[in-house]
Enzyme design. Structure first.
Site, short mmCIF file in Angstrom:
data_model
loop_
_atom_site.label_atom_id
_atom_site.label_comp_id
_atom_site.label_asym_id
_atom_site.label_seq_id
_atom_site.Cartn_x
_atom_site.Cartn_y
_atom_site.Cartn_z
N CYS A 267 -27.48 33.39 -9.46
CA CYS A 267 -28.36 34.19 -9.72
C CYS A 267 -28.09 34.77 -11.52
CB CYS A 267 -27.42 35.78 -9.19
SG CYS A 267 -25.90 35.82 -9.76
N HIS A 316 -22.99 39.93 -9.11
CA HIS A 316 -24.04 39.84 -8.55
C HIS A 316 -24.48 40.17 -9.78
CE1 HIS A 316 -27.68 37.68 -6.43
NE2 HIS A 316 -28.24 38.90 -6.59
N HIS A 328 -34.91 38.32 -7.87
CA HIS A 328 -33.84 37.77 -7.96
C HIS A 328 -33.19 36.28 -6.91
CE1 HIS A 328 -30.86 39.55 -4.38
NE2 HIS A 328 -32.45 39.86 -4.53
#
Length: 352
Positions: A267, A316, A328
């Site tokens: 991420c 995240h 993402h």
């Protein structure tokens, strides 16, 4: 003659023990017969457990990324220090050689200065502390000796600093190894659960994810083009727009923990790589990226290209894509893709 002795009877205690054991055996057999076989978890139960494991794996991944970043930083600092020490040692040797040549010249000319003689036979620090000898030295000699003293002190400090950083590097490498093993263990457990599904169940899960991704992609593109009737969403800035475009260019690239491009990403690897393509360096981990700009707490104030931070521990990160969507790198087993912002616990956006 036949014996008329009565047969030996078992004691009352023995009868009681045997009766109790028999009853227990009967009860156990009854329970075994009546116990329902353990039920195989449903597709949705497996997905829920797998998703939880992936969350744990990503937490460990971001800690792994932080340790890796610390390692690389320490390695650079140690390399610089070692180069400085080597260069400083060469300079010190040259200074000593020059002062030695001066002593030789004095000796050949009929004698050597007693103060210089003292220097050559003792530590310069100790020598320079004896102020009474300074008036016996020429200004040039004093300057040379002070340079040697300063250089020795600097070298000692740099060597100590390098030694301390080497110890920190060893600790960091140990942390890195532990986090890497933790990630692998979580992923292996998740894979074991997925392997318990039938081929049909796996196909159904993949179709659900694919359908959701297509819907998110349509919604995000509508926001950017204004084709959905609600008008287009302006990017946060020119730099954010460029970074977001870079992330769009790698849609479909696989998620790999610890990866930061150009062909695979985790991420924060995706977001840091994308900003690098836009000519800007941002921190490597999601926790550090959370502090890289202005925080945007209301989702309604987000603009395309803003970073979006998820989960309470900020493990995240993705790009806001407009219309409640993010772009993402989700987790192992997936690719860079669009997804609803509501699929994860939103914390805030970051405008860089």
């Amino acid at each position: 003659m036949a014996s008329h002795r009565r047969p030996k009877q078992p004691s009352r205690a023995r009868v009681t023990v045997l009766t109790t054991a028999a009853a227990a055996a009967v009860a156990l057999g009854s329970q075994t017969a009546n116990a329902a076989p353990s039920e195989k978890p449903s597709k949705d139960e497996v997905k829920s457990k797998v998703d939880a494991l992936y969350v744990e794996a990503e937490k460990a991944t971001e800690k792994y990324n932080g340790a890796k970043e610390d390692q690389e930083k320490l390695e650079k600092e140690i390399s610089t220090l070692q180069d400085n020490v080597a260069r400083g040692q060469d300079e010190l040797n040259e200074l000593r050689e020059n002062i030695g040549l001066a002593a030789s010249a004095q000796y050949r000319s009929g004698g050597i200065d007693s103060s210089l003689q003292l220097f050559l036979s003792a530590d310069p620090d100790d020598y320079l502390d004896k102020a009474s000898t300074l008036d016996q030295l020429s200004a040039q000699q004093v300057d040379a000796l002070k340079k040697i003293q300063d250089k020795q002190r600097a070298l000692a400090q740099q060597r100590q600093e390098a030694s301390t950083k080497l110890e920190s590097l060893a600790d960091t490498r140990e942390t890195l190894s532990k986090k890497k093993n933790e990630v692998k263990a979580k992923l292996a457990e998740a894979q074991k659960l997925l392997n318990s599904l039938t081929a049909a169940e796996k196909a159904a899960l993949e179709e659900e994810e694919s359908r959701a991704t297509r819907a998110s992609e349509r919604t995000a593109l509508e926001a950017q083009t204004g084709s959905g009737g609600g008008g287009s969403v302006a990017p946060a800035s020119g730099r954010a727009s460029s970074a977001y475009a870079a992330a769009q260019s790698v849609i479909g690239s696989p998620y790999v923990y610890g990866a930061s491009g150009p062909s695979s990403f985790d991420c924060s690897g995706l977001t840091s790589w994308a900003y690098a393509q836009a000519g800007m360096s941002i921190p490597r981990t999601s926790q550090a990226q959370a502090n890289a700009g202005q925080r945007i707490y209301s989702q309604s104030d987000l603009k395309v290209g803003d970073l979006v931070i998820f989960y309470g521990d900020l493990h995240h990160v993705g790009f806001y894509a407009g219309n409640g969507q993010v772009l993402h790198a989700p987790r192992t087993g997936t690719v860079v893709r669009y997804e609803s912002i509501n699929n994860m616990p939103y914390q805030f956006g970051v405008r860089i």
